[in-house]
Design a protein around this motif. Structure first.
Motif: not given
Length: 57
Positions: A34-44
């Protein structure tokens, strides 16, 4: 039926799009950034939006 998976913090950032008409038989777990919060997320971890119910269909 189409679904979007958005960032759990910034709901205007779509990280995943899934269509049930095009089923993938081999699915690899991959995180999206995510470019806004600078974190990576899995679909879950993302919030799911049903695009057809929002359109009124």
């Amino acid at each position: 039926m189409n679904y979007q998976y958005v960032c759990p913090i910034h709901h205007d950032v779509v990280l995943f799009v899934e269509s049930l008409e095009k089923l993938n038989y081999v699915v690899f777990a991959k995180a999206e950034y995510c470019p806004k919060c600078k974190k990576s997320y899995f679909k879950e971890q993302c919030d799911e939006l049903d695009l057809e119910s929002e359109d009124g269909n």
